[in-house]
Design an enzyme around this catalytic site. Sequence first.
Site, mmCIF file in Angstrom:
data_model
loop_
_atom_site.group_PDB
_atom_site.id
_atom_site.type_symbol
_atom_site.label_atom_id
_atom_site.label_comp_id
_atom_site.label_asym_id
_atom_site.label_seq_id
_atom_site.Cartn_x
_atom_site.Cartn_y
_atom_site.Cartn_z
ATOM 1 N N ASN A 176 6.240 7.775 7.933
ATOM 2 C CA ASN A 176 5.194 6.806 7.613
ATOM 3 C C ASN A 176 4.270 6.510 8.783
ATOM 4 O O ASN A 176 3.139 6.084 8.603
ATOM 5 C CB ASN A 176 5.820 5.509 7.119
ATOM 6 C CG ASN A 176 6.863 4.951 8.066
ATOM 7 O OD1 ASN A 176 7.811 5.657 8.433
ATOM 8 N ND2 ASN A 176 6.703 3.707 8.471
ATOM 9 N N THR A 190 16.858 -10.239 -13.779
ATOM 10 C CA THR A 190 15.790 -10.096 -14.762
ATOM 11 C C THR A 190 14.717 -9.173 -14.195
ATOM 12 O O THR A 190 14.310 -9.311 -13.050
ATOM 13 C CB THR A 190 15.169 -11.466 -15.091
ATOM 14 O OG1 THR A 190 16.192 -12.293 -15.643
ATOM 15 C CG2 THR A 190 14.039 -11.334 -16.097
ATOM 16 N N CYS A 242 6.240 -2.901 9.255
ATOM 17 C CA CYS A 242 7.493 -3.641 9.158
ATOM 18 C C CYS A 242 8.000 -4.070 10.523
ATOM 19 O O CYS A 242 8.805 -4.976 10.643
ATOM 20 C CB CYS A 242 8.553 -2.803 8.460
ATOM 21 S SG CYS A 242 8.114 -2.472 6.758
ATOM 22 N N SER A 276 8.080 3.603 -3.772
ATOM 23 C CA SER A 276 7.561 2.314 -4.235
ATOM 24 C C SER A 276 6.180 2.446 -4.854
ATOM 25 O O SER A 276 5.450 3.404 -4.594
ATOM 26 C CB SER A 276 7.514 1.322 -3.082
ATOM 27 O OG SER A 276 6.385 1.562 -2.288
ATOM 28 N N ALA A 277 5.839 1.422 -5.661
ATOM 29 C CA ALA A 277 4.553 1.405 -6.356
ATOM 30 C C ALA A 277 3.399 1.115 -5.411
ATOM 31 O O ALA A 277 2.308 1.668 -5.552
ATOM 32 C CB ALA A 277 4.579 0.355 -7.472
#
Lengths: 387, 387
Positions: free
Chosen positions: B153, B239, B327, B201-202
């Site tokens: 990355n 959920t 990060c 990931s999206a």
Amino acid sequence: MKKEIIFFDNASTTRIDNSVFEVMLPFLKDNYGNPSSLHDLGQNAAEAIESSRHYVAKLINSEDDEIYFTSCSSESNNMALWGIAKAYRDKGTHIITSAIEHYSILNPLKELKKEGFEVTVLPVDSYGFINLKDLKKAITKNTILISIMHANNEIGTIQNIKEIVKVSKEAGVVFHSDCTATAGIIPVDVKEIGFDCISFSAQQMYGPKGIAALFLKKGIKIKPLILGGVQERGRRAGTENVAGIVGFGQAAKIAKDNMSKDFERIKKLRDKLINEILKTINKVKLNGHPTQRLPGNVHLSFEYIEGESIILLLNYEGIAASSGSSCASHALKSSHVLSAIGVPPELANGSILFSLGKYNTIEEVDKVISVLPSIVEKLRKMSPLCK
Amino acid sequence: MKKEIIFFDNASTTRIDNSVFEVMLPFLKDNYGNPSSLHDLGQNAAEAIESSRHYVAKLINSEDDEIYFTSCSSESNNMALWGIAKAYRDKGTHIITSAIEHYSILNPLKELKKEGFEVTVLPVDSYGFINLKDLKKAITKNTILISIMHANNEIGTIQNIKEIVKVSKEAGVVFHSDCTATAGIIPVDVKEIGFDCISFSAQQMYGPKGIAALFLKKGIKIKPLILGGVQERGRRAGTENVAGIVGFGQAAKIAKDNMSKDFERIKKLRDKLINEILKTINKVKLNGHPTQRLPGNVHLSFEYIEGESIILLLNYEGIAASSGSSCASHALKSSHVLSAIGVPPELANGSILFSLGKYNTIEEVDKVISVLPSIVEKLRKMSPLCK
């Protein structure tokens, strides 16, 4: 598709408040920066997160930096149990919980047992209350954590939580509570009650799904569940769900502002629904405590019939209700909560939960009251159990 | 506030595609059911999740039921490492990784070491490639898992992943890959490459933050990280973030459709930016491999100056760039990736990452080319290191 739905399934999830939706939009469009980035777009996102953290903290009367955002209450519960158990392992290996906790408490505890922890599961009485004497007796010098939910998501019983926490404090044991069913619905003041750690989510208070929080009192130790970057002050890695957090902040803000007003109104609807059903339908039992229960909770067991059939016929009438535990509904098991309060399996199978929320009206309650007796009658006529 | 931003920080996160935003909206408004609920509103949500799962699976050529939704790539990485390590513990306790993995790989491995696992961290060469011989030598009978990222990355180097996976397969070891930087950007065909498990990931492919996935090949064992209800076939409780999942599905669909077209266009912008900077500014080094790199990655180290200062002056010009690892940006540590490829600390501190995406234009590249030399010159004039 576009028919009006009477939504009495607010314990499963809630409709996002319009004002919550509105504040989320910019963060799904132009304000898309990563909060860890130094440039303006990143810093806008970082500031929005801190402002939301403040509202979430205010809702439960914590400090801002005692709030850690997670993706759901299940994650918060897992983080609390694994993280506190591991952090205090040198002090002891005994954990106490109750028989009516959510599976995101009970299942991690099963795993912790495999890793050498000892778990005491306290029984509950027929209302769902744990007994203070049982709790006192269960605490040993080896006890490091007690996790008891504030209110039960299925039967709605609100524990005598202050007394429970007091016993725990006196023994010097860390206290965690799953407040998913209560935060934003009834007052949860972590300072007044004395919680060390609680789990709660946005989707239960008219916020979005996919965002929740863990409150952890300063000084309480925890090991992270998700390790990586230094987001959430090193305790929960991963790029923040910025739009979700912003929505949570707004949901917490309006929950705090409107709680007492909503509470009174919803409770009246609840009581009307309970009273009318008990009056017009026979062989039906209200589960949980008659008054010390969540304002929107109407949990009933009907003799001779299946809860699932009732739900499907209600659905046909445009009424959304649930069997009580949405997380277990695909597991095809009867509820461990009902079993714990002594409801026999054949009656437990006939259970449904109407969970009312702030968008419900008296007309909707009347509609349920008008259609439910004939649904129950119809199903009972078909039932081989009903003589 | 409303100034036009030149966003060259697509490795940190991306702007949500308009079509992704549009498909999410109904699930933030009227379609708010809990997918575990039996009524129509619940079942609408459940169907939307399965349809999204299909698009996400198609993007990486997996089966639908090999996709598990999580909240972020960090969660997927933690789930893969903890879950596979624990599931295969009876087979062995040795894990292999590389020195340039994301912290959501390296930090869980540090914890796993404390729990009795043995971890080999393979070095990389000056481009960031691991050596196949090193890998072969590292594998023992005790090896149960190899986790090597598809592309880095920060420096953008794309590993020779097929050869790496081949070595792993021959040894019969489970292979996980962090594909966060590649899925949706370059082809990731799990069947062709032979991956057992990948994280992605999206938000890296013009989808929302707060939603990611773990691909796990059928037959590979894993223990859940988040235990509770039976969502995601019992492997990830909580959920579901329905709107996020629906957005991810659409992002995966358009990524698959447009990947090769976007790839070529972005690569041209990248190469122009690299070439012009290297031509007009002296004492600057391109990190990573010159051609075997992510199409949008331009990672540079400037002598004598601080990357953070460059970012702040670019920000002043309306240009959003990053120091490489969002990060870690609050951790105030210099990059472990640059250290691993042998960039000395003083040069590593002068690093910035321009990460280009599908919305970037040639005019934006020209703008950076026109302002960057004077920014570097200005900072060098101020630098005590620059004689």
